[in-house]
Design a protein around this motif. Structure first.
Motif, PDB file in Angstrom:
ATOM      1  N   ALA A 104       0.856  -1.190   0.000  1.00  0.00           N
ATOM      2  CA  ALA A 104       0.000   0.000   0.000  1.00  0.00           C
ATOM      3  C   ALA A 104       0.891   1.238   0.000  1.00  0.00           C
ATOM      4  O   ALA A 104       1.963   1.248   0.604  1.00  0.00           O
ATOM      5  N   GLU A 105       0.445   2.273  -0.673  1.00  0.00           N
ATOM      6  CA  GLU A 105       1.190   3.528  -0.744  1.00  0.00           C
ATOM      7  C   GLU A 105       0.691   4.543   0.276  1.00  0.00           C
ATOM      8  O   GLU A 105       1.438   5.437   0.671  1.00  0.00           O
ATOM      9  N   ILE A 106      -0.582   4.401   0.665  1.00  0.00           N
ATOM     10  CA  ILE A 106      -1.150   5.292   1.675  1.00  0.00           C
ATOM     11  C   ILE A 106      -2.047   4.487   2.614  1.00  0.00           C
ATOM     12  O   ILE A 106      -2.535   3.408   2.250  1.00  0.00           O
ATOM     13  N   MET A 107      -2.222   5.017   3.803  1.00  0.00           N
ATOM     14  CA  MET A 107      -3.182   4.453   4.747  1.00  0.00           C
ATOM     15  C   MET A 107      -4.180   5.556   5.075  1.00  0.00           C
ATOM     16  O   MET A 107      -3.792   6.700   5.331  1.00  0.00           O
ATOM     17  N   LEU A 108      -5.461   5.203   5.034  1.00  0.00           N
ATOM     18  CA  LEU A 108      -6.536   6.125   5.341  1.00  0.00           C
ATOM     19  C   LEU A 108      -7.310   5.634   6.554  1.00  0.00           C
ATOM     20  O   LEU A 108      -7.352   4.439   6.831  1.00  0.00           O
ATOM     21  N   LEU A 109      -7.960   6.566   7.237  1.00  0.00           N
ATOM     22  CA  LEU A 109      -8.868   6.211   8.326  1.00  0.00           C
ATOM     23  C   LEU A 109      -9.808   7.376   8.584  1.00  0.00           C
ATOM     24  O   LEU A 109      -9.529   8.504   8.190  1.00  0.00           O
ATOM     25  N   GLU A 110     -10.927   7.064   9.209  1.00  0.00           N
ATOM     26  CA  GLU A 110     -11.836   8.084   9.706  1.00  0.00           C
ATOM     27  C   GLU A 110     -11.832   8.010  11.219  1.00  0.00           C
ATOM     28  O   GLU A 110     -11.735   6.919  11.789  1.00  0.00           O
ATOM     29  N   VAL A 111     -11.970   9.160  11.863  1.00  0.00           N
ATOM     30  CA  VAL A 111     -12.025   9.215  13.315  1.00  0.00           C
ATOM     31  C   VAL A 111     -13.004  10.318  13.714  1.00  0.00           C
ATOM     32  O   VAL A 111     -13.121  11.338  13.039  1.00  0.00           O
ATOM     33  N   ARG A 112     -13.709  10.076  14.811  1.00  0.00           N
ATOM     34  CA  ARG A 112     -14.630  11.094  15.322  1.00  0.00           C
ATOM     35  C   ARG A 112     -13.828  12.302  15.811  1.00  0.00           C
ATOM     36  O   ARG A 112     -12.829  12.125  16.513  1.00  0.00           O
ATOM     37  N   PRO A 113     -14.273  13.518  15.511  1.00  0.00           N
ATOM     38  CA  PRO A 113     -13.603  14.695  16.070  1.00  0.00           C
ATOM     39  C   PRO A 113     -13.594  14.670  17.601  1.00  0.00           C
ATOM     40  O   PRO A 113     -12.656  15.170  18.226  1.00  0.00           O
ATOM     41  N   SER A 114     -14.596  14.053  18.194  1.00  0.00           N
ATOM     42  CA  SER A 114     -14.688  13.985  19.652  1.00  0.00           C
ATOM     43  C   SER A 114     -13.735  12.964  20.275  1.00  0.00           C
ATOM     44  O   SER A 114     -13.536  12.965  21.487  1.00  0.00           O
ATOM     45  N   ALA A 147     -24.666   9.491  16.254  1.00  0.00           N
ATOM     46  CA  ALA A 147     -24.343  10.151  17.515  1.00  0.00           C
ATOM     47  C   ALA A 147     -25.602  10.264  18.358  1.00  0.00           C
ATOM     48  O   ALA A 147     -26.720  10.035  17.867  1.00  0.00           O
ATOM     49  N   GLU A 148     -25.426  10.620  19.620  1.00  0.00           N
ATOM     50  CA  GLU A 148     -26.556  10.741  20.544  1.00  0.00           C
ATOM     51  C   GLU A 148     -27.653  11.653  20.002  1.00  0.00           C
ATOM     52  O   GLU A 148     -28.826  11.352  20.112  1.00  0.00           O
ATOM     53  N   ASN A 149     -27.252  12.761  19.426  1.00  0.00           N
ATOM     54  CA  ASN A 149     -28.219  13.744  18.925  1.00  0.00           C
ATOM     55  C   ASN A 149     -28.125  13.893  17.417  1.00  0.00           C
ATOM     56  O   ASN A 149     -27.912  14.989  16.904  1.00  0.00           O
ATOM     57  N   GLY A 150     -28.224  12.791  16.701  1.00  0.00           N
ATOM     58  CA  GLY A 150     -28.175  12.850  15.239  1.00  0.00           C
ATOM     59  C   GLY A 150     -26.942  12.179  14.684  1.00  0.00           C
ATOM     60  O   GLY A 150     -26.749  10.974  14.839  1.00  0.00           O
ATOM     61  N   ARG A 151     -26.083  12.973  14.045  1.00  0.00           N
ATOM     62  CA  ARG A 151     -24.892  12.443  13.386  1.00  0.00           C
ATOM     63  C   ARG A 151     -23.682  13.293  13.764  1.00  0.00           C
ATOM     64  O   ARG A 151     -23.823  14.469  14.074  1.00  0.00           O
ATOM     65  N   GLU A 152     -22.496  12.666  13.713  1.00  0.00           N
ATOM     66  CA  GLU A 152     -21.243  13.353  13.977  1.00  0.00           C
ATOM     67  C   GLU A 152     -20.362  13.234  12.742  1.00  0.00           C
ATOM     68  O   GLU A 152     -20.336  12.204  12.071  1.00  0.00           O
ATOM     69  N   ASP A 153     -19.629  14.304  12.438  1.00  0.00           N
ATOM     70  CA  ASP A 153     -18.694  14.278  11.327  1.00  0.00           C
ATOM     71  C   ASP A 153     -17.578  13.277  11.596  1.00  0.00           C
ATOM     72  O   ASP A 153     -17.381  12.813  12.716  1.00  0.00           O
ATOM     73  N   ALA A 154     -16.825  12.978  10.544  1.00  0.00           N
ATOM     74  CA  ALA A 154     -15.605  12.181  10.665  1.00  0.00           C
ATOM     75  C   ALA A 154     -14.465  12.993  10.098  1.00  0.00           C
ATOM     76  O   ALA A 154     -14.625  13.684   9.089  1.00  0.00           O
ATOM     77  N   VAL A 155     -13.316  12.930  10.733  1.00  0.00           N
ATOM     78  CA  VAL A 155     -12.097  13.508  10.211  1.00  0.00           C
ATOM     79  C   VAL A 155     -11.408  12.410   9.408  1.00  0.00           C
ATOM     80  O   VAL A 155     -11.123  11.335   9.937  1.00  0.00           O
ATOM     81  N   LEU A 156     -11.169  12.671   8.135  1.00  0.00           N
ATOM     82  CA  LEU A 156     -10.447  11.725   7.278  1.00  0.00           C
ATOM     83  C   LEU A 156      -8.958  12.020   7.417  1.00  0.00           C
ATOM     84  O   LEU A 156      -8.537  13.177   7.280  1.00  0.00           O
ATOM     85  N   MET A 157      -8.193  10.975   7.710  1.00  0.00           N
ATOM     86  CA  MET A 157      -6.755  11.130   7.908  1.00  0.00           C
ATOM     87  C   MET A 157      -6.002  10.216   6.950  1.00  0.00           C
ATOM     88  O   MET A 157      -6.512   9.159   6.560  1.00  0.00           O
ATOM     89  N   GLU A 158      -4.780  10.640   6.610  1.00  0.00           N
ATOM     90  CA  GLU A 158      -3.973   9.909   5.645  1.00  0.00           C
ATOM     91  C   GLU A 158      -2.514   9.856   6.118  1.00  0.00           C
ATOM     92  O   GLU A 158      -2.000  10.806   6.696  1.00  0.00           O
ATOM     93  N   LEU A 159      -1.901   8.715   5.853  1.00  0.00           N
ATOM     94  CA  LEU A 159      -0.474   8.533   6.111  1.00  0.00           C
ATOM     95  C   LEU A 159       0.169   8.014   4.839  1.00  0.00           C
ATOM     96  O   LEU A 159      -0.265   6.996   4.283  1.00  0.00           O
TER      97      LEU A 159
END
Length: 153
Positions: free
Chosen positions: A104-114, A139-151
């Motif tokens: 693989a040339e890159i690694m991706l992931l999503e993580v909650r901002p919280s 999320a408790e009150n609807g939906r939460e964004d995700a931060v997309l990260m790359e290495l």
């Protein structure tokens, strides 16, 4: 972490018999956990799935998908009693090495901002925040964004 502690934690491929223990941890650490079926389907799809054991007990796990030069970290968890001891970092480095083994040339992931601890782990390992996926997570009150990260590997 002591050298002795490092030696007694073993890392091995996840099998179907591990799913119940993995799901038990998942339900302890995440408010919206993966299900038994999510882990079963990941194994059946041939994803890179791992468990981390201490004295025969599963204390962590990971799931990574690799395709077309990209590794996508889908899930990484450490049992609550074992958090804060550097195991998440150790497991993440193992996954990065595995992704390199798959060319693989890159690694991706999503993580909650919280999820501050996870974001700090990823940033300190060299990941960069590259985008935000709006309303990605339940999320408790609807939906939460995700931060997309790359290495870059």
């Amino acid at each position: 972490m002591s050298a002795q502690f490092q030696e007694i934690v073993s890392i091995r491929p996840m099998c179907h018999e591990d799913i119940e223990a993995v799901v038990a941890i998942e339900y302890e650490i995440y408010p919206f956990p993966w299900t038994y079926g999510n882990f079963r389907d990941s194994l059946n799809a041939g994803y890179s799935c791992w468990v981390y054991e201490l004295s025969g007990f599963v204390i962590g796990y990971s799931v990574m998908m690799v395709a077309v030069g990209e590794a996508h970290l889908l899930n990484l968890g450490v049992a609550p009693d074992w958090q804060g001891r550097g195991l998440g970092r150790r497991f993440l480095h193992q996954l990065i090495n595995r992704a390199r083994d798959y060319h693989a040339e890159i690694m991706l992931l999503e993580v909650r901002p919280s999820n501050i601890a996870a974001r700090q782990l990823y940033l300190s390992t060299g990941f960069s925040e590259i985008a935000v996926r709006k309303k990605y997570y339940p999320a408790e009150n609807g939906r939460e964004d995700a931060v997309l990260m790359e290495l870059s590997l």
